[in-house]
Design a protein around this motif. Structure first.
Motif, PDB file in Angstrom:
ATOM      1  N   GLY A  88      23.761  -8.452  -9.361  1.00 22.28           N
ATOM      2  CA  GLY A  88      23.295  -9.199  -8.186  1.00 22.28           C
ATOM      3  C   GLY A  88      21.857  -8.884  -7.836  1.00 22.28           C
ATOM      4  O   GLY A  88      21.073  -9.784  -7.516  1.00 22.28           O
ATOM      5  N   ALA A  89      21.494  -7.606  -7.902  1.00 21.20           N
ATOM      6  CA  ALA A  89      20.113  -7.214  -7.600  1.00 21.20           C
ATOM      7  C   ALA A  89      19.149  -7.842  -8.591  1.00 21.20           C
ATOM      8  O   ALA A  89      18.083  -8.337  -8.211  1.00 21.20           O
ATOM      9  N   CYS A  90      19.519  -7.837  -9.847  1.00 23.71           N
ATOM     10  CA  CYS A  90      18.666  -8.428 -10.876  1.00 23.71           C
ATOM     11  C   CYS A  90      18.460  -9.919 -10.598  1.00 23.71           C
ATOM     12  O   CYS A  90      17.322 -10.414 -10.643  1.00 23.71           O
ATOM     13  N   GLU A  91      19.523 -10.626 -10.289  1.00 27.18           N
ATOM     14  CA  GLU A  91      19.425 -12.063  -9.999  1.00 27.18           C
ATOM     15  C   GLU A  91      18.536 -12.322  -8.785  1.00 27.18           C
ATOM     16  O   GLU A  91      17.650 -13.183  -8.818  1.00 27.18           O
ATOM     17  N   LEU A  92      18.769 -11.573  -7.707  1.00 31.33           N
ATOM     18  CA  LEU A  92      18.020 -11.798  -6.472  1.00 31.33           C
ATOM     19  C   LEU A  92      16.553 -11.398  -6.615  1.00 31.33           C
ATOM     20  O   LEU A  92      15.662 -12.127  -6.159  1.00 31.33           O
ATOM     21  N   PHE A  93      16.291 -10.227  -7.219  1.00 32.15           N
ATOM     22  CA  PHE A  93      14.904  -9.788  -7.390  1.00 32.15           C
ATOM     23  C   PHE A  93      14.138 -10.775  -8.270  1.00 32.15           C
ATOM     24  O   PHE A  93      12.973 -11.054  -8.027  1.00 32.15           O
ATOM     25  N   ALA A  94      14.797 -11.292  -9.296  1.00 36.02           N
ATOM     26  CA  ALA A  94      14.134 -12.241 -10.200  1.00 36.02           C
ATOM     27  C   ALA A  94      13.888 -13.571  -9.502  1.00 36.02           C
ATOM     28  O   ALA A  94      12.838 -14.186  -9.673  1.00 36.02           O
ATOM     29  N   ALA A  95      14.837 -14.016  -8.700  1.00 29.88           N
ATOM     30  CA  ALA A  95      14.717 -15.328  -8.061  1.00 29.88           C
ATOM     31  C   ALA A  95      13.741 -15.316  -6.882  1.00 29.88           C
ATOM     32  O   ALA A  95      12.974 -16.265  -6.706  1.00 29.88           O
ATOM     33  N   TYR A  96      13.766 -14.245  -6.076  1.00 26.54           N
ATOM     34  CA  TYR A  96      12.996 -14.247  -4.829  1.00 26.54           C
ATOM     35  C   TYR A  96      11.924 -13.164  -4.755  1.00 26.54           C
ATOM     36  O   TYR A  96      11.097 -13.189  -3.850  1.00 26.54           O
ATOM     37  N   GLY A  97      11.953 -12.221  -5.685  1.00 27.56           N
ATOM     38  CA  GLY A  97      11.016 -11.102  -5.635  1.00 27.56           C
ATOM     39  C   GLY A  97      11.623  -9.909  -4.929  1.00 27.56           C
ATOM     40  O   GLY A  97      12.403 -10.070  -3.975  1.00 27.56           O
ATOM     41  N   TYR A  98      11.287  -8.736  -5.395  1.00 23.57           N
ATOM     42  CA  TYR A  98      11.817  -7.486  -4.858  1.00 23.57           C
ATOM     43  C   TYR A  98      11.559  -7.365  -3.361  1.00 23.57           C
ATOM     44  O   TYR A  98      12.444  -6.998  -2.594  1.00 23.57           O
ATOM     45  N   GLN A  99      10.340  -7.679  -2.917  1.00 21.50           N
ATOM     46  CA  GLN A  99       9.963  -7.499  -1.513  1.00 21.50           C
ATOM     47  C   GLN A  99      10.756  -8.409  -0.573  1.00 21.50           C
ATOM     48  O   GLN A  99      10.962  -8.070   0.588  1.00 21.50           O
ATOM     49  N   ALA A 100      11.179  -9.549  -1.055  1.00 20.20           N
ATOM     50  CA  ALA A 100      11.860 -10.534  -0.199  1.00 20.20           C
ATOM     51  C   ALA A 100      13.341 -10.229   0.013  1.00 20.20           C
ATOM     52  O   ALA A 100      13.976 -10.824   0.884  1.00 20.20           O
ATOM     53  N   ILE A 101      13.888  -9.313  -0.773  1.00 16.38           N
ATOM     54  CA  ILE A 101      15.330  -9.040  -0.710  1.00 16.38           C
ATOM     55  C   ILE A 101      15.592  -7.703  -0.030  1.00 16.38           C
ATOM     56  O   ILE A 101      15.092  -6.661  -0.456  1.00 16.38           O
ATOM     57  N   GLY A 102      16.384  -7.755   1.024  1.00 20.37           N
ATOM     58  CA  GLY A 102      16.814  -6.543   1.704  1.00 20.37           C
ATOM     59  C   GLY A 102      18.178  -6.114   1.197  1.00 20.37           C
ATOM     60  O   GLY A 102      18.878  -6.869   0.505  1.00 20.37           O
ATOM     61  N   LEU A 103      18.559  -4.902   1.565  1.00 23.37           N
ATOM     62  CA  LEU A 103      19.868  -4.410   1.123  1.00 23.37           C
ATOM     63  C   LEU A 103      21.010  -5.226   1.730  1.00 23.37           C
ATOM     64  O   LEU A 103      22.049  -5.397   1.100  1.00 23.37           O
ATOM     65  N   ARG A 104      20.829  -5.750   2.921  1.00 28.00           N
ATOM     66  CA  ARG A 104      21.864  -6.621   3.505  1.00 28.00           C
ATOM     67  C   ARG A 104      22.035  -7.896   2.674  1.00 28.00           C
ATOM     68  O   ARG A 104      23.149  -8.365   2.468  1.00 28.00           O
ATOM     69  N   ASP A 105      20.898  -8.438   2.213  1.00 31.63           N
ATOM     70  CA  ASP A 105      20.969  -9.626   1.349  1.00 31.63           C
ATOM     71  C   ASP A 105      21.769  -9.315   0.090  1.00 31.63           C
ATOM     72  O   ASP A 105      22.600 -10.113  -0.340  1.00 31.63           O
ATOM     73  N   LEU A 106      21.483  -8.163  -0.495  1.00 31.38           N
ATOM     74  CA  LEU A 106      22.179  -7.756  -1.716  1.00 31.38           C
ATOM     75  C   LEU A 106      23.660  -7.560  -1.455  1.00 31.38           C
ATOM     76  O   LEU A 106      24.508  -8.046  -2.215  1.00 31.38           O
ATOM     77  N   ALA A 107      23.987  -6.873  -0.361  1.00 32.71           N
ATOM     78  CA  ALA A 107      25.394  -6.626  -0.027  1.00 32.71           C
ATOM     79  C   ALA A 107      26.139  -7.951   0.186  1.00 32.71           C
ATOM     80  O   ALA A 107      27.249  -8.129  -0.327  1.00 32.71           O
ATOM     81  N   ASP A 108      25.522  -8.869   0.911  1.00 35.35           N
ATOM     82  CA  ASP A 108      26.148 -10.182   1.131  1.00 35.35           C
ATOM     83  C   ASP A 108      26.354 -10.914  -0.194  1.00 35.35           C
ATOM     84  O   ASP A 108      27.400 -11.531  -0.415  1.00 35.35           O
TER      85      ASP A 108
END
Length: 197
Positions: free
Chosen positions: A16-36
């Motif tokens: 999930g982290a890989c998908e989100l970081f790649a899609a939106y960038g590391y800075q744009a993703i918080g841990l709550r986003d990842l958990a959700d």
């Protein structure tokens, strides 16, 4: 929670982290986003990861290590320099097709690593660049070129490979794209012969 459940949750977090970081960038993703995204409580993330930054580094280190492993493994089967260059490019493109999100992290998220992490990551990158530099040296076979020139040629080829998806027409399929990218790589390398002359 069993050991299997913990492993499964950790795998989901990594994916999930890989998908989100790649899609939106590391800075744009918080841990709550990842958990959700992975369907767990934000507080329980820390049972599986040390920090968001350590998670990014783990993803990037794993990706470059895998790319290095498969490249070395595949190159062992090739003797001629042109076969080795084609194999290097094919291995990279197969990795990118299989792991586009991980390739995106490698291409753009180094800026978010700590100094120590950058140092470790750069050591792995240097090994990858050296593989291609050695191939280029074997392809040129003219007067001796400085290592920095070979490294710059390798950087140009690798940069072209990493970024080609952002610029080439997405309607072009892999079987059409691979020969074109190989021609581009050979063109970059041919300029080294001009410089040597």
């Amino acid at each position: 929670m069993t050991a299997s459940d913990v492993k499964n949750a950790r795998d989901r977090i990594l994916e999930g982290a890989c998908e989100l970081f790649a899609a939106y960038g590391y800075q744009a993703i918080g841990l709550r986003d990842l958990a959700d995204h992975v369907g767990i409580k934000a507080g329980s993330l820390y049972h599986h990861i040390e920090s968001k930054q350590s998670l990014l580094f783990e993803l990037m280190e794993d990706a470059i290590s895998e790319l290095l492993f498969y490249t070395r493994q595949n190159l062992r089967r090739k003797a001629q320099a042109n076969e080795r260059l084609n194999c290097f490019i094919d291995t990279f493109l197969a990795f990118k097709q299989r792991s586009n999100s991980r390739a995106a992290l490698l291409a753009r998220e180094q800026i978010n690593l700590t100094e120590a992490q950058v140092e470790e990551f750069n050591a792995l990158k240097a090994e990858y660049i050296q593989l291609l530099s050695d191939i280029i040296r074997d392809l040129i076979r003219t007067v001796h070129l400085p290592q920095t020139t070979l490294s710059m040629a390798a950087d140009a080829v690798i940069g072209m490979l990493f970024n080609q998806a952002q610029w080439l027409n997405t309607d072009i399929n892999v079987s059409q794209k691979n020969p074109v990218l190989k021609r581009f790589a050979y063109g970059i390398i041919a300029t080294m012969n001009v410089e040597a002359a």
